[in-house]
Design a protein around this motif. Structure first.
Motif, PDB file in Angstrom:
ATOM      1  N   GLU A 221       0.856  -1.180   0.000  1.00 35.97           N
ATOM      2  CA  GLU A 221       0.000   0.000   0.000  1.00 35.97           C
ATOM      3  C   GLU A 221       0.894   1.233   0.000  1.00 35.97           C
ATOM      4  N   ILE A 222       0.688   2.134  -0.974  1.00 29.83           N
ATOM      5  CA  ILE A 222       1.499   3.345  -1.099  1.00 29.83           C
ATOM      6  C   ILE A 222       0.577   4.554  -1.047  1.00 29.83           C
ATOM      7  N   GLU A 223       0.831   5.439  -0.103  1.00 26.09           N
ATOM      8  CA  GLU A 223       0.050   6.659   0.047  1.00 26.09           C
ATOM      9  C   GLU A 223       1.003   7.843   0.145  1.00 26.09           C
ATOM     10  N   ARG A 224       0.788   8.853  -0.684  1.00 24.84           N
ATOM     11  CA  ARG A 224       1.651  10.042  -0.724  1.00 24.84           C
ATOM     12  C   ARG A 224       3.108   9.647  -0.976  1.00 24.84           C
ATOM     13  N   GLY A 225       3.303   8.729  -1.912  1.00 26.49           N
ATOM     14  CA  GLY A 225       4.642   8.259  -2.243  1.00 26.49           C
ATOM     15  C   GLY A 225       5.224   8.982  -3.445  1.00 26.49           C
ATOM     16  N   ARG A 226       6.541   9.093  -3.460  1.00 20.33           N
ATOM     17  CA  ARG A 226       7.242   9.696  -4.584  1.00 20.33           C
ATOM     18  C   ARG A 226       8.520   8.908  -4.854  1.00 20.33           C
ATOM     19  N   ASP A 227       8.816   8.716  -6.141  1.00 25.76           N
ATOM     20  CA  ASP A 227      10.097   8.128  -6.554  1.00 25.76           C
ATOM     21  C   ASP A 227      10.343   6.799  -5.843  1.00 25.76           C
ATOM     22  N   ILE A 228       9.433   5.881  -6.038  1.00 26.16           N
ATOM     23  CA  ILE A 228       9.500   4.561  -5.415  1.00 26.16           C
ATOM     24  C   ILE A 228       9.657   3.513  -6.508  1.00 26.16           C
ATOM     25  N   LEU A 229      10.555   2.560  -6.284  1.00 24.64           N
ATOM     26  CA  LEU A 229      10.802   1.468  -7.223  1.00 24.64           C
ATOM     27  C   LEU A 229      10.519   0.141  -6.540  1.00 24.64           C
ATOM     28  N   LEU A 230       9.765  -0.711  -7.208  1.00 19.68           N
ATOM     29  CA  LEU A 230       9.594  -2.108  -6.825  1.00 19.68           C
ATOM     30  C   LEU A 230      10.122  -2.946  -7.980  1.00 19.68           C
ATOM     31  N   ALA A 231      11.254  -3.617  -7.791  1.00 19.22           N
ATOM     32  CA  ALA A 231      11.926  -4.333  -8.870  1.00 19.22           C
ATOM     33  C   ALA A 231      11.894  -5.829  -8.623  1.00 19.22           C
ATOM     34  N   ASN A 232      11.416  -6.565  -9.608  1.00 19.62           N
ATOM     35  CA  ASN A 232      11.374  -8.026  -9.602  1.00 19.62           C
ATOM     36  C   ASN A 232      10.740  -8.556  -8.311  1.00 19.62           C
ATOM     37  N   SER A 233       9.543  -8.096  -8.051  1.00 20.39           N
ATOM     38  CA  SER A 233       8.820  -8.511  -6.855  1.00 20.39           C
ATOM     39  C   SER A 233       8.158  -9.870  -7.068  1.00 20.39           C
ATOM     40  N   VAL A 234       8.032 -10.625  -5.992  1.00 21.90           N
ATOM     41  CA  VAL A 234       7.226 -11.845  -5.974  1.00 21.90           C
ATOM     42  C   VAL A 234       6.115 -11.614  -4.959  1.00 21.90           C
ATOM     43  N   LEU A 235       4.918 -11.400  -5.453  1.00 23.92           N
ATOM     44  CA  LEU A 235       3.749 -11.179  -4.601  1.00 23.92           C
ATOM     45  C   LEU A 235       2.968 -12.493  -4.625  1.00 23.92           C
ATOM     46  N   PHE A 236       3.225 -13.324  -3.630  1.00 21.33           N
ATOM     47  CA  PHE A 236       2.889 -14.745  -3.689  1.00 21.33           C
ATOM     48  C   PHE A 236       1.550 -15.017  -3.018  1.00 21.33           C
ATOM     49  N   ARG A 237       0.745 -15.877  -3.654  1.00 19.20           N
ATOM     50  CA  ARG A 237      -0.508 -16.364  -3.081  1.00 19.20           C
ATOM     51  C   ARG A 237      -0.434 -17.880  -3.069  1.00 19.20           C
ATOM     52  N   VAL A 238      -0.576 -18.475  -1.898  1.00 14.10           N
ATOM     53  CA  VAL A 238      -0.384 -19.914  -1.767  1.00 14.10           C
ATOM     54  C   VAL A 238      -1.535 -20.674  -2.423  1.00 14.10           C
ATOM     55  N   ALA A 239      -1.276 -21.950  -2.739  1.00 16.40           N
ATOM     56  CA  ALA A 239      -2.255 -22.748  -3.473  1.00 16.40           C
ATOM     57  C   ALA A 239      -3.535 -22.970  -2.683  1.00 16.40           C
ATOM     58  N   THR A 240      -3.456 -22.892  -1.346  1.00 21.27           N
ATOM     59  CA  THR A 240      -4.623 -23.172  -0.504  1.00 21.27           C
ATOM     60  C   THR A 240      -5.373 -21.914  -0.074  1.00 21.27           C
ATOM     61  N   VAL A 241      -5.023 -20.774  -0.645  1.00 18.11           N
ATOM     62  CA  VAL A 241      -5.646 -19.524  -0.226  1.00 18.11           C
ATOM     63  C   VAL A 241      -7.168 -19.594  -0.413  1.00 18.11           C
ATOM     64  N   LEU A 242      -7.901 -18.968   0.484  1.00 25.69           N
ATOM     65  CA  LEU A 242      -9.348 -19.162   0.546  1.00 25.69           C
ATOM     66  C   LEU A 242     -10.155 -18.198  -0.324  1.00 25.69           C
ATOM     67  N   GLY A 243      -9.509 -17.171  -0.880  1.00 21.24           N
ATOM     68  CA  GLY A 243     -10.291 -16.237  -1.672  1.00 21.24           C
ATOM     69  C   GLY A 243      -9.420 -15.315  -2.499  1.00 21.24           C
ATOM     70  N   PRO A 244     -10.032 -14.536  -3.376  1.00 18.95           N
ATOM     71  CA  PRO A 244      -9.276 -13.625  -4.241  1.00 18.95           C
ATOM     72  C   PRO A 244      -8.972 -12.309  -3.543  1.00 18.95           C
ATOM     73  N   HIS A 245      -8.093 -11.524  -4.138  1.00 20.55           N
ATOM     74  CA  HIS A 245      -7.862 -10.151  -3.703  1.00 20.55           C
ATOM     75  C   HIS A 245      -7.859  -9.275  -4.947  1.00 20.55           C
ATOM     76  N   PRO A 246      -8.480  -8.089  -4.904  1.00 18.88           N
ATOM     77  CA  PRO A 246      -8.660  -7.310  -6.141  1.00 18.88           C
ATOM     78  C   PRO A 246      -7.381  -6.719  -6.716  1.00 18.88           C
ATOM     79  N   TYR A 247      -6.341  -6.516  -5.901  1.00 21.62           N
ATOM     80  CA  TYR A 247      -5.108  -5.927  -6.435  1.00 21.62           C
ATOM     81  C   TYR A 247      -3.956  -6.246  -5.490  1.00 21.62           C
ATOM     82  N   GLY A 248      -2.752  -6.248  -6.068  1.00 21.61           N
ATOM     83  CA  GLY A 248      -1.561  -6.494  -5.266  1.00 21.61           C
ATOM     84  C   GLY A 248      -0.978  -5.231  -4.669  1.00 21.61           C
TER      85      GLY A 248
END
Length: 735
Positions: free
Chosen positions: A657-684
């Motif tokens: 979650e980014i609020e009032r951010g400037r000049d931020i880099l996210l490089a080669n991220s792994v935003l992982f959701r396990v196979a047994t997760v119980l539901g969806p999420h609208p955004y990473g």
């Protein structure tokens, strides 16, 4: 290992590079450069012993000590003695229970083992594999690093089957012995050298592996005629030089699918490639030099890759710096997610006497580097979403290149200048146990140790913490020049006094350890545990300045879960509440190999109100109920290799979650959701009132129950309601 001319000389170049054809690169920018003078001082990193004396830890096993005598002259065989020392370190870890994560689950007995073996300067001949058990660290010391040598023509290393010299293993006692896997935490080789002598063509110097906090650091590996310097990979490979071998690193996805960061590494003289990329290795490569090899990075056939390379130099790479499969030729490429999973970024890199920058196997398309040298401002392959979340948003796939002829030596050296300091000299370390003895106190016995620790940091700049568990009833406050050093974050714990009123008020959160604003602090090798009945507790409050360093640090392993969750799996036996995990207020600096998984905190990493620049390498934030990483009022922060993970009950957890951010880099991220997760999420990732946020490369889905295990969108803007739906991409640029 390397002569000063091994990575040399950038020959003068004045001619402009030809414009690249549209089939090879789009938006290519090529200009001429002024001549540069050849240089023989290219590498600003010092590859020397970083621990020149014996660390004062009485709980470590010392090779050569009683019961572990080993010849250190290179003549006698030291294999059995070294293995016995590793076995004993593991036995001590099982006995003390300090590193226990599994807690008897999954048919393993309680206790994960773990410990430290200290190896003095000398030459130690090996003749067979040494198993580095789960969470054991082998650490060298001395004016020169200890050197392990696989003797010439050692039995079993010329049979046609790969064979290890050092092998990271899982479960030494009471359970099945396997290669390190997703239940392996904290294993390491640090400050030593490995040489493979002739006649060992199947030798692999290190079979690396593990899930979190695993480390190869300050190593020289001479693979010689062997098969590989490093095979498989885990979390952080730092200040490691590999010379020779068929390949320097035979890379795979780290357990359990994470990325691996290579920081300040060097590869020279490999016969095939410096790095062979197998099943989506997800490498983050920063400040590397690759020299005298046909290819720097080569993908195995049929595989996609998430490869990010920054501030690195390619010297005398004969064929191509990077060989990837053409995305259209990858099996399953009709699926947009699979095709777009093939991602490459070269950012601010330089070349000298190097063939092409990129070869796409299958189509054969090549992107040329300039000769004799070039500056690669940016080269990407994959999906680019530019001016994202605006009415001018654009998309394109393929190769994008921005190159300039000529790479001045000053630019190369500036790119390679490290931001991760070696530890303070051991001669300056003062053990907190010695401070306690001077005060007539004992520590680590379950009583309140805060007064001793505070006295230690008040009186001494560098305080060493031996293996143990130490209880603090309040905040340990470091001074501006304080360094706090441990050798093993899963064996060296600072623990909040459970239920103490200092930690019970969430409206007035207090940290277990805090640093001062603008401090030049170094904190490494520690575990921070905020106990249970501590709703106002924060593991760490970090306010240090741009030259500070936080590395090799973990929090307690717990997963948020509902009250009726079963307790058979690790992490689910705990219920509590905490304010934050790691809290940064007005601070910055360099962070590396940090694991924040205090799942009952409101978030794992909260950064707020800071414009102090920060570089974060291989940071893992996991298992929180609603948010993993929160950035508020932050500018100038770069995440290189961020990994987040929800779990079966934590499916509501947003990654960033980014609020009032400037000049931020996210490089080669792994935003992982396990196979047994119980539901969806609208955004990473979500943004609000933020500018110049750049996402470069992402792993955002799994093919198991994809309706749950992928994000609904990569990024979402709360103000406009716009989103970028593609979850696999090479670039999303938010203006």
């Amino acid at each position: 290992m390397y002569s000063r001319r091994a990575f040399v000389t950038l020959a003068a170049g004045t001619a402009a590079l030809p414009l690249l054809p549209e089939t090879a690169a789009s938006a290519a920018t090529v200009t001429s450069a002024t001549p540069v003078t050849p240089a023989d001082h290219l590498d600003p990193t010092a590859f020397t012993s970083v621990l020149t004396a014996l660390p004062p830890d009485p709980y470590a096993v010392v090779l050569g000590g009683p019961g572990f005598q080993a010849p250190a002259d290179g003549a006698g065989d030291a294999t059995a003695a070294l293995q016995a020392a590793v076995d004993e370190a593991s036995r001590r870890g099982i006995a003390n229970g300090l590193g226990d994560i599994l807690g008897g689950a999954r048919d393993f007995p309680p206790g994960d083992g773990g410990g430290v073996v200290l190896v003095p300067e000398g030459t130690y001949r090996l003749s067979a594999p040494v198993n580095v058990h789960d969470s054991v660290r082998v650490i060298g010391y001395g004016r020169k690093r200890p050197r392990f040598v696989l003797g010439a023509n050692s039995p079993g290393y010329a049979s046609g089957t790969p064979r290890d010299v050092f092998a990271f293993r899982r479960r030494p006692v009471g359970g099945p012995v396997t290669y390190a896997n997703n239940d392996t935490f904290g294993s390491a080789l640090v400050n030593l050298d490995i040489t493979i002598e002739p006649g060992n063509p199947d030798a692999i110097a290190v079979r690396f592996g593990g899930a979190q906090l695993c480390l190869l650091q300050d190593l020289d590996i001479d693979a010689g005629q062997g098969r590989a310097g490093i095979d498989h990979n885990a979390n952080l490979i730092h200040r490691v030089r590999v010379r020779g071998g068929e390949v320097g690193l035979n890379a795979f996805a780290a357990s359990a699918g994470w990325q691996t960061t290579l920081l300040d590494c060097r590869f020279e003289g490999q016969r095939r490639a410096a790095v062979l990329l197998n099943n989506d290795a997800k490498l983050v490569v920063v400040r590397a030099i690759v020299a005298r090899t046909p290819r720097a990075f080569e993908s195995a056939p049929g595989q996609w890759q998430h490869l990010y390379v920054q501030d690195s130099h390619f010297q005398d790479v004969g064929d191509a710096a990077v060989v990837l499969n053409d995305s259209a030729s990858i099996p399953g490429a009709d699926d947009d997610r699979i095709r777009r999973s093939n991602q490459l970024t070269l950012l601010n890199c330089t070349t000298s006497a190097t063939g092409d920058l990129l070869l796409l196997a299958g189509s054969g398309a090549r992107t040329a580097a300039g000769r004799p040298s070039a500056l690669v401002r940016e080269l990407t392959y994959g999906l680019r979403v530019e001016r994202a979340l605006s009415g001018r948003e654009t998309r394109r796939e393929g190769v994008h290149a921005d190159l300039t002829a000529g790479a001045p030596v000053a630019r190369v050296r500036a790119n390679l200048r490290p931001d991760t300091p070696p530890p303070p000299p051991v001669r300056t370390w003062v053990s907190v146990a010695d401070v306690a003895a001077g005060m007539g106190r004992t520590i680590g016995a379950g009583e309140d140790d805060l007064a001793v620790f505070q006295a230690a940091v008040d009186r001494h700049d560098t305080v060493f913490v031996p293996i143990g568990r130490y209880v603090l009833s309040g905040t340990l406050k470091l001074r501006r020049t304080s360094s706090l050093i441990g050798l093993h974050p899963r064996q060296t714990w600072l623990l909040a006094a459970d239920g103490h009123p200092n930690f019970t008020d969430p409206a007035a959160p207090r940290a277990l350890v805090s640093t001062p604003r603008g401090g030049r602090n170094v904190v490494t090798g520690l575990g921070l545990d905020t106990a249970r009945q501590t709703a106002g507790a924060v593991n760490l409050l970090w306010r240090s300045g741009a030259d500070s360093y936080l590395a090799d640090v973990t929090t307690q392993f717990v997963k948020w879960h509902p009250a009726d969750a079963p307790s058979g799996d690790p992490g689910y036996t705990y219920r509590g509440a905490h304010k934050y995990g790691i809290w940064v207020r007005g601070g910055g600096g360099t962070f590396a190999n940090v694991w924040s998984m205090n799942g009952w905190a409101e978030n794992g990493l909260l950064v707020e109100d800071t414009d102090v620049p920060a570089r974060l390498y291989e940071i893992s934030v996991e298992h929180h109920e609603t948010r993993e990483v929160v950035l508020r009022g932050v500018s100038g922060w770069r995440f290189l290799g961020l990994q987040t993970e929800d779990h079966i009950y934590g499916w509501r957890s947003q990654a960033v979650e980014i609020e009032r951010g400037r000049d931020i880099l996210l490089a080669n991220s792994v935003l992982f959701r396990v196979a047994t997760v119980l539901g969806p999420h609208p955004y990473g990732v979500s943004v609000r009132d933020s500018r110049r946020v750049t996402l470069r490369g992402n792993r955002g889905y799994r093919d198991k129950t994809p309706e749950f295990t992928q994000w609904g969108a990569a990024v979402f803007d709360h103000r406009s309601g716009r989103s970028v739906p593609e979850i696999e991409f090479t670039l999303i640029g938010i203006a």
